[in-house]
Design a protein around this motif. Sequence first.
Motif, PDB file in Angstrom:
ATOM      1  N   TYR A 189      -6.077  -2.095  -5.921  1.00 46.77           N
ATOM      2  CA  TYR A 189      -4.974  -2.179  -4.967  1.00 46.77           C
ATOM      3  C   TYR A 189      -4.181  -3.458  -5.193  1.00 46.77           C
ATOM      4  N   LEU A 190      -2.874  -3.367  -4.965  1.00 43.60           N
ATOM      5  CA  LEU A 190      -2.043  -4.565  -5.013  1.00 43.60           C
ATOM      6  C   LEU A 190      -2.243  -5.388  -3.749  1.00 43.60           C
ATOM      7  N   ARG A 191      -2.238  -6.693  -3.912  1.00 48.22           N
ATOM      8  CA  ARG A 191      -2.323  -7.598  -2.776  1.00 48.22           C
ATOM      9  C   ARG A 191      -0.972  -8.286  -2.565  1.00 48.22           C
ATOM     10  N   ASN A 192      -0.583  -8.392  -1.314  1.00 49.61           N
ATOM     11  CA  ASN A 192       0.560  -9.197  -0.886  1.00 49.61           C
ATOM     12  C   ASN A 192       1.791  -9.078  -1.795  1.00 49.61           C
ATOM     13  N   PRO A 193       2.298  -7.881  -2.037  1.00 46.24           N
ATOM     14  CA  PRO A 193       3.491  -7.773  -2.884  1.00 46.24           C
ATOM     15  C   PRO A 193       4.699  -8.520  -2.326  1.00 46.24           C
ATOM     16  N   HIS A 194       4.694  -8.815  -1.036  1.00 48.02           N
ATOM     17  CA  HIS A 194       5.859  -9.467  -0.432  1.00 48.02           C
ATOM     18  C   HIS A 194       6.076 -10.887  -0.935  1.00 48.02           C
ATOM     19  N   ILE A 195       5.035 -11.524  -1.481  1.00 43.26           N
ATOM     20  CA  ILE A 195       5.208 -12.916  -1.920  1.00 43.26           C
ATOM     21  C   ILE A 195       6.099 -13.015  -3.151  1.00 43.26           C
ATOM     22  N   LEU A 206       5.970 -14.667   8.991  1.00 37.55           N
ATOM     23  CA  LEU A 206       5.341 -13.726   8.069  1.00 37.55           C
ATOM     24  C   LEU A 206       3.874 -13.498   8.385  1.00 37.55           C
ATOM     25  N   VAL A 207       3.365 -12.368   7.866  1.00 37.17           N
ATOM     26  CA  VAL A 207       1.947 -12.071   7.936  1.00 37.17           C
ATOM     27  C   VAL A 207       1.168 -13.241   7.338  1.00 37.17           C
ATOM     28  N   GLN A 208       0.040 -13.570   7.949  1.00 34.53           N
ATOM     29  CA  GLN A 208      -0.786 -14.682   7.485  1.00 34.53           C
ATOM     30  C   GLN A 208      -2.022 -14.129   6.778  1.00 34.53           C
ATOM     31  N   GLY A 209      -2.240 -14.547   5.549  1.00 32.54           N
ATOM     32  CA  GLY A 209      -3.442 -14.102   4.859  1.00 32.54           C
ATOM     33  C   GLY A 209      -3.162 -12.984   3.865  1.00 32.54           C
ATOM     34  N   VAL A 210      -4.229 -12.260   3.521  1.00 34.05           N
ATOM     35  CA  VAL A 210      -4.199 -11.289   2.420  1.00 34.05           C
ATOM     36  C   VAL A 210      -4.421  -9.881   2.952  1.00 34.05           C
ATOM     37  N   TYR A 211      -3.664  -8.929   2.405  1.00 34.17           N
ATOM     38  CA  TYR A 211      -3.837  -7.512   2.723  1.00 34.17           C
ATOM     39  C   TYR A 211      -3.703  -6.717   1.430  1.00 34.17           C
ATOM     40  N   SER A 212      -4.133  -5.471   1.445  1.00 31.11           N
ATOM     41  CA  SER A 212      -3.948  -4.552   0.323  1.00 31.11           C
ATOM     42  C   SER A 212      -2.847  -3.555   0.674  1.00 31.11           C
ATOM     43  N   TYR A 213      -2.072  -3.174  -0.334  1.00 36.68           N
ATOM     44  CA  TYR A 213      -0.993  -2.205  -0.124  1.00 36.68           C
ATOM     45  C   TYR A 213      -1.552  -0.792  -0.263  1.00 36.68           C
ATOM     46  N   HIS A 214      -1.570  -0.051   0.857  1.00 34.06           N
ATOM     47  CA  HIS A 214      -2.039   1.335   0.858  1.00 34.06           C
ATOM     48  C   HIS A 214      -0.839   2.253   1.079  1.00 34.06           C
ATOM     49  N   HIS A 215      -0.760   3.318   0.280  1.00 31.49           N
ATOM     50  CA  HIS A 215       0.394   4.211   0.334  1.00 31.49           C
ATOM     51  C   HIS A 215      -0.032   5.624  -0.075  1.00 31.49           C
ATOM     52  N   GLY A 255       0.620  11.444   5.777  1.00 32.50           N
ATOM     53  CA  GLY A 255      -0.380  10.375   5.892  1.00 32.50           C
ATOM     54  C   GLY A 255       0.162   8.971   6.011  1.00 32.50           C
ATOM     55  N   CYS A 256       1.456   8.796   6.316  1.00 34.05           N
ATOM     56  CA  CYS A 256       2.019   7.440   6.305  1.00 34.05           C
ATOM     57  C   CYS A 256       1.361   6.522   7.336  1.00 34.05           C
ATOM     58  N   ALA A 257       1.099   7.037   8.541  1.00 34.04           N
ATOM     59  CA  ALA A 257       0.461   6.190   9.554  1.00 34.04           C
ATOM     60  C   ALA A 257      -0.978   5.869   9.177  1.00 34.04           C
ATOM     61  N   TYR A 258      -1.667   6.812   8.521  1.00 33.61           N
ATOM     62  CA  TYR A 258      -3.027   6.541   8.038  1.00 33.61           C
ATOM     63  C   TYR A 258      -2.997   5.386   7.040  1.00 33.61           C
ATOM     64  N   ARG A 259      -2.005   5.401   6.145  1.00 32.34           N
ATOM     65  CA  ARG A 259      -1.913   4.360   5.120  1.00 32.34           C
ATOM     66  C   ARG A 259      -1.550   3.015   5.736  1.00 32.34           C
ATOM     67  N   SER A 260      -0.663   3.031   6.712  1.00 35.16           N
ATOM     68  CA  SER A 260      -0.336   1.786   7.406  1.00 35.16           C
ATOM     69  C   SER A 260      -1.580   1.224   8.095  1.00 35.16           C
ATOM     70  N   LEU A 261      -2.349   2.099   8.720  1.00 37.72           N
ATOM     71  CA  LEU A 261      -3.598   1.688   9.356  1.00 37.72           C
ATOM     72  C   LEU A 261      -4.571   1.112   8.320  1.00 37.72           C
ATOM     73  N   GLN A 262      -4.643   1.723   7.150  1.00 38.93           N
ATOM     74  CA  GLN A 262      -5.524   1.204   6.105  1.00 38.93           C
ATOM     75  C   GLN A 262      -5.102  -0.192   5.670  1.00 38.93           C
ATOM     76  N   THR A 263      -3.807  -0.415   5.568  1.00 44.71           N
ATOM     77  CA  THR A 263      -3.318  -1.758   5.222  1.00 44.71           C
ATOM     78  C   THR A 263      -3.752  -2.770   6.275  1.00 44.71           C
ATOM     79  N   ILE A 264      -3.637  -2.390   7.547  1.00 40.66           N
ATOM     80  CA  ILE A 264      -4.055  -3.287   8.630  1.00 40.66           C
ATOM     81  C   ILE A 264      -5.565  -3.547   8.555  1.00 40.66           C
ATOM     82  N   CYS A 265      -6.342  -2.491   8.322  1.00 42.27           N
ATOM     83  CA  CYS A 265      -7.801  -2.658   8.223  1.00 42.27           C
ATOM     84  C   CYS A 265      -8.174  -3.567   7.052  1.00 42.27           C
ATOM     85  N   SER A 266      -7.422  -3.438   5.938  1.00 44.93           N
ATOM     86  CA  SER A 266      -7.705  -4.301   4.786  1.00 44.93           C
ATOM     87  C   SER A 266      -7.454  -5.757   5.136  1.00 44.93           C
TER      88      SER A 266
END
Length: 467
Positions: free
Chosen positions: A258-264, A278-287, A299-310
């Motif tokens: 998974y990609l991490r923090n593509p926004h940086i 901005l978001v603080q810390g590290v997350y994985s991009y789920h899509h 499944g877009c909301a599922y993927r957004s939830l997965q990003t939050i869980c990561s």
Amino acid sequence: MVFSEECAIIFRLKGILEFACQLDNPNAGSQSQSTISKVFQGLRSKVSSKNIVFTVCNSPILIWPNIGFRSSMESLTEASACGDILQYIESDDGGSKKTLKKKDKKRSVHTVVNLKLLFEVTDPAGNEAPSLIRVDTQQHYVKMPLPLDCVLSVTTDESLASVCTRLVETLRKQLAEMEEAVQRYRKGSSFVVPQPFHFQLPAPAGLTTVIYPAGVPDSQLQAIREDLHRKFELPSDRPYLRRANAFHFPDAAYKDGYLRNPHIHLNPPNIEDAKLYLVQGVYSYHHYMQDRVDDNGWGCAYRSLQTICSWFQQQGYVETAVPTHTQIQQALVDVGDKEPRFVGSRQWIGSIEVQVVLNQLLGVTSKILFVSQGSELATKGRELANHFQTEGTPVMIGGGVLAHTILGVAWSENSGQIRFLILDPHYTGEEDLQTITDKGWCGWKGPEFWDQNAYYNLCLPQRPKTI
């Protein structure tokens, strides 16, 4: 060791030293402690000896740091700047790092120089005859590897000799901290392997190494973390020093794909007087379409939830894996929100369901921000800025049939202008960072991005108050 714009090189030295000792009576506390201390003193003397050698990975360079500084490259002398070493290191594609990468406008780039710890083989023994000693008492022989891992962040103009001297000092210090861990967690003849972890702490602490005992879970190390939080003057309501918080070196790949923090990798929007929140810390991009799951269109909301869980996983708040679609659906059934037939379906979920699942699976509470129509989102800059400043968690927003993840806002308190940093779960391609950033799958969006007439619910996860 604190990063700055000038602090551009991380020297990382890794190696294995063997700890071996013989205990007459493991339960004799003071006697065993003394024996263990003598072994560690011998190891500290070993790294201070003339036989120690540093080899620079992906290069022909050997360095003898304790012989007044000697290198296998004639051009590298005691007075050479440590940045000069980069020209001899081959990159992964076989090229040469001719110059140090400059700090670009998108993010800081720190070059990592990896070194391995070696020792020269001593001269062969003479003709002395071996001696044998018979011992009739029962003894315990303990042998284990010590995984040394030392880091040093420096400016490019610091001398190479100084860097190597400091690395030897860091080795000795780490061995002393390993001894402390071994003594603390030893039970008779049962030993734990001390493991080093590196953490990027707020200034002035910077890049800091902590020794934890292998096999002892974070839940049993809270007292140690509390002491460290006091030592480094860290907040007592969020984790900084759990294993999941360990520093990720820029040259190390993530194994899960998974990609991490593509926004940086994005440039901030050009808004006068605007501040970034901005978001603080590290997350994985789920899509869409990841994990061999075809959820395109539902499944877009599922993927957004997965990003939050990561995010909660990678900040050390939870140790559970990011939930699958099925686990998310089962959690909603378990709390009585959905009927059993919901499991295995392709039914959408929204912000309220995301709130429920976060609480059920992670024990995380969330606030819900209701917006009656999309045009009102342009007025929510203060609420979102406050969230990212205080909580710093990704935000899930759902409206109509679409869900997105908000990673931050650029907001001007004076003019009210706002841009939203959006991570789009509707992407269906490969983990191609350039495509994701260039095509706007992770990008800054204006208020017009939202359907002006649709209602939206925003799920704002709250940080647990824990270390």
